[in-house]
Design an enzyme around this catalytic site. Structure first.
Site, PDB file in Angstrom:
ATOM      1  N   ASP A  53       0.823  -1.212   0.000  1.00  0.00           N
ATOM      2  CA  ASP A  53       0.000   0.000   0.000  1.00  0.00           C
ATOM      3  C   ASP A  53       0.862   1.268   0.000  1.00  0.00           C
ATOM      4  O   ASP A  53       2.030   1.237   0.387  1.00  0.00           O
ATOM      5  CB  ASP A  53      -0.894   0.037   1.257  1.00  0.00           C
ATOM      6  CG  ASP A  53      -2.010  -0.987   1.194  1.00  0.00           C
ATOM      7  OD1 ASP A  53      -1.991  -1.840   0.282  1.00  0.00           O
ATOM      8  OD2 ASP A  53      -2.903  -0.953   2.078  1.00  0.00           O
ATOM      9  N   HIS A  87       3.662  -2.407   3.068  1.00  0.00           N
ATOM     10  CA  HIS A  87       3.724  -1.054   2.517  1.00  0.00           C
ATOM     11  C   HIS A  87       5.025  -0.860   1.752  1.00  0.00           C
ATOM     12  O   HIS A  87       6.002  -1.583   1.985  1.00  0.00           O
ATOM     13  CB  HIS A  87       3.597  -0.014   3.650  1.00  0.00           C
ATOM     14  CG  HIS A  87       2.276  -0.049   4.331  1.00  0.00           C
ATOM     15  ND1 HIS A  87       1.971  -0.990   5.302  1.00  0.00           N
ATOM     16  CD2 HIS A  87       1.153   0.701   4.172  1.00  0.00           C
ATOM     17  CE1 HIS A  87       0.733  -0.803   5.719  1.00  0.00           C
ATOM     18  NE2 HIS A  87       0.198   0.216   5.052  1.00  0.00           N
TER      19      HIS A  87
HETATM   20 ZN   LIG Z   1      -2.489   3.084   3.393  1.00  0.00          ZN
END
Ligand SMILES: [Zn+2]
Length: 391
Positions: free
Chosen positions: A199, A351
């Site tokens: 992400d 991430h």
């Molecule tokens: Zn996020």
């Protein structure tokens, strides 16, 4: 003017229709059914080529039917013409021209063909041409050729040979069974699947993540932010060109802005998608909302994003790689390898950040060692989310 041309046209058409069926007369070899031939009271046995029923016409090897009728058979030298004669009657088989001539002067234009080196021709033309009568017995079926010397009725003949016909028919059916299509092997379904998801990118760590994925030969999914696509257009393009899935993560990553209403969520995804399409040409159908969908995405919010065409994804393994600024690669690795075991389908939240890029080679290796196959998320992949919303 029309009538002057109309008549010749109809004449030509009629001529064509008369000519065409003769030349189109072709035996469909695949369409034959078995049939038995009896001459008077005897059911014939054929050593090689067998009688066949083609669209209601019985074909049999001319030689053996002629012999059973005690007729004479000869080849006309230098031609492909066969003549059968008995008691002053003749039947001539002109194979090159597909014509059978009988003594009444008729040229019967019928398909003639060779099977196992035997001339195959309509049994009825041969038999009636030599003065026999022909009957068709449904039971069998049997084509019966007889003259005044036949003693048995059709029914008696059929009943006498019933057992033999049944046996031969069973054998014929065994030999002519349509070939069984080979069983289509089920594509081996990997019993453990992992979706690596990243992400908040693309950003300065994304290139290394992409390099690691590529060298490991595994796929992944990126949930990207609109402004990040704008500022890292080459990376967004590379994600698409290298075949990774790209999903939407919105624009602001600010819960006070995104979740103001169902419509603001949709707007963020739409804006993100527009940027994605402008930069990469891809329009995405999958989304992941910041901070996860629970409690942020109640029913009416989900209805709105579904209506906008999006499938919503959360995760079932949280690497906690962004839990704090001091999170280490080793901790991220530890979290993944602690949570994944026991899951048939692991959706790992990660991430685009340095420690995750550091941990990724070991995470991938561990997943491979533990039998996971790597998939990316498509719009058609049944979504995993905290609401168990399958839409
Ligand atoms: Zn996020």
């Amino acid at each position: 003017m029309r009538w002057r041309w109309g008549i010749p046209f109809i004449v030509v058409l009629a001529m064509l229709l008369t000519i065409l069926p003769v030349h189109a007369a072709v035996i469909n070899e695949g369409g034959a059914d078995p049939i038995w031939i009896a001459v008077n009271d005897e059911l014939l046995t054929f050593p090689d080529a067998q009688p066949e029923l083609h669209d209601g016409v019985t074909y049999a090897p001319v030689r053996f039917v002629a012999e059973a009728m005690h007729a004479n058979l000869q080849w006309v030298p230098g031609t492909n013409i066969t003549q059968v004669y008995k008691n002053g009657r003749h039947v001539t088989f002109d194979t090159p021209h597909s014509v059978v001539k009988t003594d009444d002067g008729t040229n019967h234009e019928v398909p003639l063909y060779i099977q196992n080196d035997r001339l195959m021709a309509p049994t009825r033309l041969l038999s009636e041409g030599l003065g026999y009568t022909v009957s068709y017995l449904e039971s069998g079926p049997i084509t019966r050729i007889k003259d005044s010397t036949a003693k048995r009725s059709d029914e008696e003949l059929a009943s006498i040979y019933q057992d033999r016909i049944d046996q031969e028919k069973a054998k014929w059916e065994e030999e002519h069974k349509p070939p069984q299509p080979p069983p289509v092997p089920e594509p081996p379904k990997p019993d453990k699947v992992v979706y690596l998801t990243f992400d908040d990118g693309p950003n300065e760590y994304t290139a290394r993540i992409l390099d690691t994925l590529k060298s490991a030969g595994v796929t992944a999914t990126f949930f990207v932010l609109g402004p990040q696509i704008q500022s890292h257009q080459d990376l967004a393009k590379r994600m698409v060109e290298d075949g990774y899935s790209v999903g939407l993560h919105g624009m602001t990553h600010d819960s006070s802005k995104i979740y103001r209403s169902a419509q603001t969520v949709v707007n963020e995804m739409e804006d993100c998608n527009t940027i994605l399409t402008n930069v990469t040409g891809l329009r995405s159908a999958i989304m992941r909302v910041p901070y996860g969908s629970k409690p942020w995405m109640p029913q009416n919010y989900r209805d709105a994003t579904v209506n906008a065409g999006y499938h919503m994804w959360d995760w079932n393994v949280d690497s906690y790689d962004s839990k704090s600024a001091t999170r280490t690669a080793q901790e991220t690795y530890g979290e993944v390898t602690r949570q994944v075991p026991g899951k048939k389908e692991a959706v790992i939240l990660m991430h685009d950040k340095k420690t995750t890029a550091d941990a990724l080679p070991n995470i991938i290796q561990w997943l491979k060692d533990n039998g996971y196959s790597f998939e990316r998320i498509y719009g058609s992949t049944p979504p995993v989310n905290f609401w168990n919303d399958a839409r």
